[in-house]
Scaffold this motif. Sequence first.
Motif, PDB file in Angstrom:
ATOM      1  N   ARG A 236      17.151 -11.917   0.655  1.00  0.00           N
ATOM      2  CA  ARG A 236      15.775 -12.108   1.522  1.00  0.00           C
ATOM      3  C   ARG A 236      16.126 -13.175   2.668  1.00  0.00           C
ATOM      4  O   ARG A 236      15.275 -12.638   3.769  1.00  0.00           O
ATOM      5  CB  ARG A 236      14.966 -12.021   0.623  1.00  0.00           C
ATOM      6  N   ILE A 237      16.530 -13.533   2.548  1.00  0.00           N
ATOM      7  CA  ILE A 237      16.926 -14.868   3.737  1.00  0.00           C
ATOM      8  C   ILE A 237      16.919 -14.363   5.045  1.00  0.00           C
ATOM      9  O   ILE A 237      15.883 -15.205   6.038  1.00  0.00           O
ATOM     10  CB  ILE A 237      17.994 -16.090   3.864  1.00  0.00           C
ATOM     11  N   LEU A 238      17.783 -13.264   5.528  1.00  0.00           N
ATOM     12  CA  LEU A 238      17.508 -12.879   6.634  1.00  0.00           C
ATOM     13  C   LEU A 238      16.218 -11.893   7.312  1.00  0.00           C
ATOM     14  O   LEU A 238      16.219 -11.814   8.004  1.00  0.00           O
ATOM     15  CB  LEU A 238      18.937 -11.820   6.882  1.00  0.00           C
ATOM     16  N   SER A 239      15.810 -11.433   5.976  1.00  0.00           N
ATOM     17  CA  SER A 239      14.630 -10.030   6.576  1.00  0.00           C
ATOM     18  C   SER A 239      13.129 -10.906   5.706  1.00  0.00           C
ATOM     19  O   SER A 239      12.353  -9.872   6.532  1.00  0.00           O
ATOM     20  CB  SER A 239      15.061  -8.922   5.848  1.00  0.00           C
ATOM     21  N   THR A 240      13.241 -12.279   5.350  1.00  0.00           N
ATOM     22  CA  THR A 240      12.160 -12.631   5.302  1.00  0.00           C
ATOM     23  C   THR A 240      10.919 -13.727   6.676  1.00  0.00           C
ATOM     24  O   THR A 240      11.857 -13.737   7.749  1.00  0.00           O
ATOM     25  CB  THR A 240      12.018 -13.770   4.523  1.00  0.00           C
TER      26      THR A 240
ATOM     27  N   ASN B  95      16.176 -15.622  12.628  1.00  0.00           N
ATOM     28  CA  ASN B  95      16.479 -16.846  11.229  1.00  0.00           C
ATOM     29  C   ASN B  95      17.660 -16.900  11.721  1.00  0.00           C
ATOM     30  O   ASN B  95      18.199 -17.973  11.234  1.00  0.00           O
ATOM     31  CB  ASN B  95      16.345 -15.740  10.284  1.00  0.00           C
ATOM     32  N   ILE B  96      18.546 -16.017  11.941  1.00  0.00           N
ATOM     33  CA  ILE B  96      19.940 -16.635  12.213  1.00  0.00           C
ATOM     34  C   ILE B  96      20.013 -17.738  12.998  1.00  0.00           C
ATOM     35  O   ILE B  96      20.956 -18.851  13.054  1.00  0.00           O
ATOM     36  CB  ILE B  96      20.635 -15.656  13.006  1.00  0.00           C
TER      37      ILE B  96
ATOM     38  N   ALA C  40      23.374  -6.658  -2.583  1.00  0.00           N
ATOM     39  CA  ALA C  40      22.474  -7.087  -2.865  1.00  0.00           C
ATOM     40  C   ALA C  40      21.147  -6.819  -2.116  1.00  0.00           C
ATOM     41  O   ALA C  40      19.994  -7.870  -2.674  1.00  0.00           O
ATOM     42  CB  ALA C  40      23.011  -8.720  -2.303  1.00  0.00           C
ATOM     43  N   ASN C  41      21.322  -6.772  -1.090  1.00  0.00           N
ATOM     44  CA  ASN C  41      19.928  -6.694  -0.524  1.00  0.00           C
ATOM     45  C   ASN C  41      19.584  -5.456   0.902  1.00  0.00           C
ATOM     46  O   ASN C  41      20.405  -6.481   1.715  1.00  0.00           O
ATOM     47  CB  ASN C  41      19.099  -7.777   0.296  1.00  0.00           C
ATOM     48  N   VAL C  42      19.712  -4.248   0.702  1.00  0.00           N
ATOM     49  CA  VAL C  42      19.942  -3.642   0.828  1.00  0.00           C
ATOM     50  C   VAL C  42      17.922  -3.911   2.900  1.00  0.00           C
ATOM     51  O   VAL C  42      18.587  -2.547   3.015  1.00  0.00           O
ATOM     52  CB  VAL C  42      19.412  -2.132   1.097  1.00  0.00           C
ATOM     53  N   TYR C  43      17.660  -4.440   2.189  1.00  0.00           N
ATOM     54  CA  TYR C  43      16.325  -4.581   2.969  1.00  0.00           C
ATOM     55  C   TYR C  43      16.747  -4.784   4.229  1.00  0.00           C
ATOM     56  O   TYR C  43      15.470  -4.646   5.524  1.00  0.00           O
ATOM     57  CB  TYR C  43      15.124  -4.730   2.343  1.00  0.00           C
TER      58      TYR C  43
END
Length: 386
Positions: A207-211, A184-185, A168-171
């Motif tokens: 993106r919630i972890l990487s934003t 964030n966590i 879903a999101n590699v970023y």
Amino acid sequence: MLRLQISIRNYLFPSSSVAFPKNSPPRLLFASAAPHISPNPSFAVEDYLVDTCGLTRAQALKASGKISHLKSPSKPDAVLSFLAGLGLSSAAIAATVAKDPQLLCAKVEKTLDSNVRRLMVLGLSSSEVARLVSLVPNKFRIASIVSKLQYYLPLFGSSENLLRALKANVYFLSSDLDKVVTPNIVFLRECGLRDCDVVKISIRVPRILSTNPERVRTMVACAESLGVPRGSGMFRQVLQAVRFLSKEAIAAKVDYLKYTFTWSDAEVGFAVCKAPMVLAKSKESLQRASDFLISEAGLEPAYVARHSTMILYSLEGRTKPRHYVVKFLTENGLLDHNLSYNSVLVLGEKRFMEMFICPHKEAAPHLAEDYAAACTGEVPSRLIFA
């Protein structure tokens, strides 16, 4: 890919299949198996990408500039052998190379082979490593991928969950652990979310972890402004609904809901808390739902607010077909039980068939096929009543 499948794989793997030794991390013997080839002035990178790697000419033209310094097929041959040895298909290899042509320049034994062995020590299977290579080839050729996965695996609980999130999101694999991901966590945990909830959100809201952590705090503030407290059962769903919407966008969507469904402030608040994902529905979708549920089905706006999850169902694939079936049975005196409108919609498909279709095979022999047709958007005349 004929050359890859025959010339390379058969040369390096004379047996019909390649398997890693059980109960021990494999050392990929093919890392040094490719013969040394002197620089060849006639070596053409673009042709190699097409003839050997299986890229289209357009893909090869785009990719060739990133590896134009290659003067012989020696190093890319070794990488292709490595990928084949992992079990990647020809198509998967072509897609991987197209995604990251520089993977062909990686050092097989020092980097790729080493990463495989270290990842398998962490518990990844050979097939999972192959999927990882396909998902993030540009990260796989960097040694730091191991430490990143070592951090994420306990959080996600399994390599399968981690791979789903990466798809879903590699970023987030590139994000700074200390400055972005960990804050964030920690904050989401402070909001009452368990790690399994964090994982579910990260898959639904990639993106919630990487934003930026400040943006995550804004999302939480937006959720609370809708009357959903932290730690409540609906909190995770509200976060998914508001995602990266601004406060202004959320306020505008709430106003639109009030106008479209003629809800009061209290009703719209209840509806959003009951089904937060209504905020993610398009205006067009909300309008069509209102037109049908209130104008055609005759439901009271207050009833729709109390059962706002019905707005989330597919109008064409679920709500309308079931409405027409129940109306047909009622008009023909065939309905022997009285379920509320929402109760009909929440039934699973199998249960709906058992209750409303199968018992009437003799009295309404065409009902099953009419219902099936209605689910495709074609409403038979037998189901239409003035």
